[in-house]
Design a protein around this motif. Structure first.
Motif, mmCIF file in Angstrom:
data_model
loop_
_atom_site.group_PDB
_atom_site.id
_atom_site.type_symbol
_atom_site.label_atom_id
_atom_site.label_comp_id
_atom_site.label_asym_id
_atom_site.label_seq_id
_atom_site.Cartn_x
_atom_site.Cartn_y
_atom_site.Cartn_z
ATOM 1 N N GLY A 70 40.335 52.823 36.580
ATOM 2 C CA GLY A 70 39.477 52.225 35.549
ATOM 3 C C GLY A 70 39.331 50.721 35.729
ATOM 4 O O GLY A 70 38.237 50.173 35.591
ATOM 5 N N ALA A 71 40.434 50.045 36.063
ATOM 6 C CA ALA A 71 40.374 48.593 36.287
ATOM 7 C C ALA A 71 39.542 48.271 37.522
ATOM 8 O O ALA A 71 38.786 47.297 37.526
ATOM 9 N N ARG A 72 39.671 49.094 38.555
ATOM 10 C CA ARG A 72 38.874 48.852 39.775
ATOM 11 C C ARG A 72 37.386 49.011 39.495
ATOM 12 O O ARG A 72 36.570 48.257 40.008
ATOM 13 N N HIS A 73 37.039 50.003 38.679
ATOM 14 C CA HIS A 73 35.626 50.206 38.334
ATOM 15 C C HIS A 73 35.123 49.125 37.372
ATOM 16 O O HIS A 73 33.952 48.738 37.438
ATOM 17 N N ALA A 74 35.978 48.653 36.487
ATOM 18 C CA ALA A 74 35.579 47.635 35.510
ATOM 19 C C ALA A 74 35.560 46.228 36.108
ATOM 20 O O ALA A 74 34.937 45.323 35.541
ATOM 21 N N ALA A 75 36.236 46.039 37.229
ATOM 22 C CA ALA A 75 36.404 44.702 37.798
ATOM 23 C C ALA A 75 35.092 43.946 38.036
ATOM 24 O O ALA A 75 35.004 42.769 37.668
ATOM 25 N N PRO A 76 34.059 44.549 38.616
ATOM 26 C CA PRO A 76 32.832 43.769 38.825
ATOM 27 C C PRO A 76 32.242 43.213 37.520
ATOM 28 O O PRO A 76 31.886 42.032 37.453
ATOM 29 N N LEU A 77 32.161 44.028 36.486
ATOM 30 C CA LEU A 77 31.645 43.549 35.209
ATOM 31 C C LEU A 77 32.589 42.518 34.597
ATOM 32 O O LEU A 77 32.150 41.486 34.072
ATOM 33 N N ALA A 78 33.884 42.774 34.685
ATOM 34 C CA ALA A 78 34.865 41.820 34.150
ATOM 35 C C ALA A 78 34.769 40.476 34.862
ATOM 36 O O ALA A 78 34.911 39.415 34.235
ATOM 37 N N MET A 79 34.495 40.500 36.167
ATOM 38 C CA MET A 79 34.372 39.243 36.911
ATOM 39 C C MET A 79 33.107 38.483 36.535
ATOM 40 O O MET A 79 33.126 37.265 36.431
ATOM 41 N N VAL A 80 32.027 39.202 36.292
ATOM 42 C CA VAL A 80 30.804 38.539 35.826
ATOM 43 C C VAL A 80 31.082 37.851 34.493
ATOM 44 O O VAL A 80 30.743 36.674 34.305
ATOM 45 N N ILE A 81 31.726 38.555 33.581
ATOM 46 C CA ILE A 81 32.061 37.961 32.280
ATOM 47 C C ILE A 81 32.985 36.757 32.466
ATOM 48 O O ILE A 81 32.770 35.695 31.856
ATOM 49 N N SER A 82 34.003 36.900 33.299
ATOM 50 C CA SER A 82 34.941 35.792 33.532
ATOM 51 C C SER A 82 34.236 34.572 34.089
ATOM 52 O O SER A 82 34.451 33.453 33.617
ATOM 53 N N PHE A 83 33.381 34.760 35.096
ATOM 54 C CA PHE A 83 32.705 33.621 35.701
ATOM 55 C C PHE A 83 31.704 32.977 34.742
ATOM 56 O O PHE A 83 31.511 31.757 34.775
ATOM 57 N N ILE A 84 31.073 33.754 33.881
ATOM 58 C CA ILE A 84 30.205 33.170 32.861
ATOM 59 C C ILE A 84 31.038 32.342 31.888
ATOM 60 O O ILE A 84 30.662 31.225 31.521
ATOM 61 N N LEU A 85 32.197 32.858 31.492
ATOM 62 C CA LEU A 85 33.087 32.100 30.605
ATOM 63 C C LEU A 85 33.583 30.823 31.284
ATOM 64 O O LEU A 85 33.639 29.755 30.662
ATOM 65 N N ARG A 176 35.911 40.697 50.569
ATOM 66 C CA ARG A 176 36.645 41.246 51.719
ATOM 67 C C ARG A 176 36.978 40.145 52.722
ATOM 68 O O ARG A 176 38.080 40.107 53.254
ATOM 69 N N GLN A 177 36.054 39.245 52.955
ATOM 70 C CA GLN A 177 36.296 38.131 53.873
ATOM 71 C C GLN A 177 37.366 37.189 53.326
ATOM 72 O O GLN A 177 38.195 36.673 54.064
ATOM 73 N N LEU A 178 37.330 36.969 52.007
ATOM 74 C CA LEU A 178 38.262 36.037 51.376
ATOM 75 C C LEU A 178 39.636 36.646 51.120
ATOM 76 O O LEU A 178 40.663 36.008 51.330
ATOM 77 N N MET A 179 39.658 37.896 50.648
ATOM 78 C CA MET A 179 40.903 38.511 50.182
ATOM 79 C C MET A 179 41.312 39.765 50.929
ATOM 80 O O MET A 179 42.353 40.340 50.634
ATOM 81 N N GLY A 180 40.473 40.234 51.825
ATOM 82 C CA GLY A 180 40.816 41.407 52.617
ATOM 83 C C GLY A 180 40.532 42.735 51.959
ATOM 84 O O GLY A 180 40.890 43.782 52.473
ATOM 85 N N VAL A 181 39.856 42.721 50.792
ATOM 86 C CA VAL A 181 39.569 43.959 50.067
ATOM 87 C C VAL A 181 38.105 43.937 49.657
ATOM 88 O O VAL A 181 37.665 43.008 48.955
ATOM 89 N N ALA A 182 37.337 44.946 50.074
ATOM 90 C CA ALA A 182 35.947 45.069 49.631
ATOM 91 C C ALA A 182 35.941 45.608 48.203
ATOM 92 O O ALA A 182 36.603 46.603 47.917
ATOM 93 N N VAL A 183 35.204 44.954 47.328
ATOM 94 C CA VAL A 183 35.193 45.374 45.924
ATOM 95 C C VAL A 183 33.855 45.912 45.462
ATOM 96 O O VAL A 183 33.757 46.490 44.386
ATOM 97 N N VAL A 184 32.817 45.699 46.278
ATOM 98 C CA VAL A 184 31.488 46.223 45.963
ATOM 99 C C VAL A 184 30.861 46.788 47.238
ATOM 100 O O VAL A 184 31.184 46.342 48.338
ATOM 101 N N PRO A 185 29.976 47.777 47.087
ATOM 102 C CA PRO A 185 29.386 48.392 48.290
ATOM 103 C C PRO A 185 28.590 47.426 49.165
ATOM 104 O O PRO A 185 28.522 47.602 50.372
ATOM 105 N N TRP A 186 27.996 46.404 48.566
ATOM 106 C CA TRP A 186 27.191 45.471 49.351
ATOM 107 C C TRP A 186 28.012 44.350 50.004
ATOM 108 O O TRP A 186 27.496 43.499 50.705
ATOM 109 N N GLY A 187 29.315 44.348 49.759
ATOM 110 C CA GLY A 187 30.172 43.297 50.302
ATOM 111 C C GLY A 187 30.189 43.276 51.824
ATOM 112 O O GLY A 187 29.983 44.298 52.462
ATOM 113 N N VAL A 188 30.414 42.095 52.348
ATOM 114 C CA VAL A 188 30.461 41.951 53.817
ATOM 115 C C VAL A 188 31.890 41.781 54.291
ATOM 116 O O VAL A 188 32.782 41.466 53.583
#
Length: 188
Positions: A70-85, A176-188
């Protein structure tokens, strides 16, 4: 792991100084306001450098708990909210007027979702330390009533939302380039 721990102690310890006004006031008096801020910034940058280097060089460690799907799936939305904050924190936004302390709330969201989405030792140490700091500092600023009054303007909300969204998308794209883990399908 020792470098990571040292960096966390330095960086977060420095950031906890303002939560104890009886500790901060003598330091400001001894160094002067500008020297205090300069020394604070220099030591904080050094602490952040130690955190980054320590995290990169530390082994993953034992898996302490299972990663939350659940946290892995929520992470992209949570990160958008965090970065807006994060973006709204230093502008005269309605978001800041409503939330009061958007930087600390964004940090708590970021740390919590990353803590739950990981589970190995070094990630648990890093994200639980930042989550604890955010909670302690948030309670402190609420108790001390450290909130500056201002007149919000919608243009700053638009800037905060757009810049927060763009920065979140950029970080997710290169995670993935920064942390070694791809978190979204479009990530490089």
């Amino acid at each position: 792991m020792e470098i990571l721990i040292l960096g966390l102690l330095l960086f977060l310890g420095l950031h906890l100084i303002p939560t104890v006004p009886a500790l901060k006031a003598p330091l400001v008096h001894a160094f002067g306001e500008n020297r205090y801020k300069g020394l604070f910034a220099l030591l904080a940058a050094f602490g952040l450098t130690l955190i980054i280097a320590g995290y990169a060089s530390a082994p993953g460690g034992t898996r302490l708990f299972a990663s939350s799907i659940g946290a892995r799936h929520a992470a992209p939305l949570a990160m958008v909210i965090s970065f807006i904050l994060f973006s709204a924190a230093n502008m005269k936004t309605h978001i800041r007027a409503w939330v009061k302390h958007p930087m600390l709330l964004g940090l708590a969201i970021w740390a919590l979702v990353h803590l739950l989405a990981n589970g190995h030792g070094k990630a648990t140490l890093l994200f639980s330390a930042f989550l604890a700091y955010a909670v302690i500092d948030l309670f402190s600023v609420i108790q001390r009533k450290t909130y500056k009054q201002f007149t919000p303007a919608w243009k700053f909300d638009v800037i905060a939302v757009i810049s927060g969204l763009l920065l979140a998308l950029l970080v997710m794209t290169f995670h993935r380039q920064l942390m070694g883990v791809a978190v979204v399908p479009w990530g490089v």
